[in-house]
Design an enzyme around this catalytic site. Structure first.
Site, short mmCIF file in Angstrom:
data_model
loop_
_atom_site.label_atom_id
_atom_site.label_comp_id
_atom_site.label_asym_id
_atom_site.label_seq_id
_atom_site.Cartn_x
_atom_site.Cartn_y
_atom_site.Cartn_z
N GLN A 1 -3.48 -1.53 9.85
CA GLN A 1 -3.46 -2.85 9.21
C GLN A 1 -4.04 -3.91 10.16
OE1 GLN A 1 -2.58 -3.42 5.94
NE2 GLN A 1 -3.32 -5.49 6.29
N ASP B 1 -10.35 3.23 5.07
CA ASP B 1 -10.63 1.80 4.96
C ASP B 1 -12.14 1.54 4.97
OD1 ASP B 1 -8.61 0.02 4.47
OD2 ASP B 1 -7.90 -0.04 6.55
N LYS C 1 0.85 -1.20 0.00
CA LYS C 1 0.00 0.00 0.00
C LYS C 1 0.88 1.25 0.00
CE LYS C 1 -3.67 -2.50 2.38
NZ LYS C 1 -4.26 -2.85 3.68
#
Ligand code: NAD
Length: 293
Positions: free
Chosen positions: A96, A119, A52
């Site tokens: 994460q 997200d 990412k």
């Protein structure tokens, strides 16, 4: 059978974003800034977060990666998030997952400023998604919708099956596929660990999204002729003959399923790159909508 090439489509999205970033810079504005937090040393998580961050650099975003130790406390992690929440130079915050067991994922997600929740996991984002309001959509289901859209697949009225009910993939996927839009407008069945007769249910489906995390479980005899199959699964399977010692396997037994499909995503090169592209789109959007921008 046509392959839904996530690698190619994601590259197109990233190139478009790169041009948009260049335009921002030309206007004297700053580039979008994504801040990522990784806790612990799980190999898969490290790979995902680094890819990412690598993508942010490729498209001209700014990125910050904070790596906290496995035994870091929930309070320390939330403290870091608070700093990002109030930093006007930061547009998107990514933690994460999964987190170590002693940290509550719910508390951590709740602590993220919903305006920076790129997200799309915060309950505010999820609630808006359920109601069809503009919001940050979770990257993996959003990436899948973008892929269907790119290939102009008309899903109106399709019987769709989503295998898996996690908050990050299966459940939001079922909501987007049933939304009043195209792609969307599907009649959705969501299957999980307590579902009876999964093979029979799959055989009825026009569209199957497999997000279970069990390599190759979806076989050709579970799929009807002409179905669309989206493989979300990514599992590392030991393979001493490969350079890394493992290979990535999807949930779909590609060899037996692909010949029966109208469209299918490969692993790798299908949903994975689309997930990253969707995250970048969310970060760009957070930047331009950021009130302090
Ligand atoms: P998860 O473990 O949270 O969820 C798995 C789901 O499978 C659960 O909801 C469970 O009920 C269901 N399940 C278990 N056994 C089943 C059975 N016998 N029949 C039907 N359903 C069953 O996993 P997740 O986070 O949703 O991820 C699923 C897979 O997708 C994993 O392989 C993960 O690595 C992968 N993934 C890929 C991407 C990507 O970008 N490609 C993103 C996220 C997750």
């Amino acid at each position: 059978m046509q392959i839904l090439n996530g690698q190619e489509v994601s590259l197109q999205i990233k190139n478009e974003l790169k041009e948009k970033v260049n335009r921002l810079i030309d206007q004297g504005k700053r580039a979008p800034h994504l801040s990522a937090i990784l806790v612990g040393s799980d190999g898969g998580s490290q790979t995902y977060v680094h890819s990412k961050v690598k993508t942010t650099k490729e498209i001209g975003f700014t990125s910050t990666l904070i790596h906290l130790e496995e035994n870091t406390t929930e309070a320390k992690l939330i403290d870091q998030i608070e700093r990002f929440n109030t930093d006007p130079q930061i547009d998107g915050i990514l933690v994460q997952l999964p987190l170590p067991k002693h940290i509550s994922g719910e508390n951590v997600i709740l602590s993220i400023n919903p305006f920076k929740d790129v997200d799309g996991f915060h309950p505010v984002s999820v609630g808006k998604m359920v109601q069809g309001l503009p919001t940050f959509l979770p990257a993996t289901p959003h990436g899948i919708m973008l892929l269907l859209q790119h290939y102009k697949i008309n899903t109106n009225g399709m019987d769709a099956i989503v295998i898996g009910r996690s908050n990050i993939v299966g459940r939001p996927m079922s909501i987007l596929l049933s939304s009043n839009a195209n792609p969307g407008n599907c009649t959705v069945t969501i299957c999980h660990s307590h579902t009876k007769n999964l093979p029979d249910i799959c055989r009825q489906a026009d569209l199957i999204v497999a997000a279970r995390g069990k390599p190759g479980f979806l076989k050709g005899d579970m799929v009807k002729e002409g179905a669309i199959v989206i493989d979300v699964g990514i599992t590392r399977v030991n393979d001493p003959s490969s350079k890394k010692g493992y290979i990535l396997k999807g949930d779909v037994d590609f060899g037996s399923v692909a010949p029966k499909c109208s469209f299918i995503t490969p692993v790798p090169g299908g949903v994975g790159p689309m997930t990253i592209a969707a995250l970048m789109m969310n970060t760009f959007r957070a930047c331009v909508e950021n009130s302090s921008y």
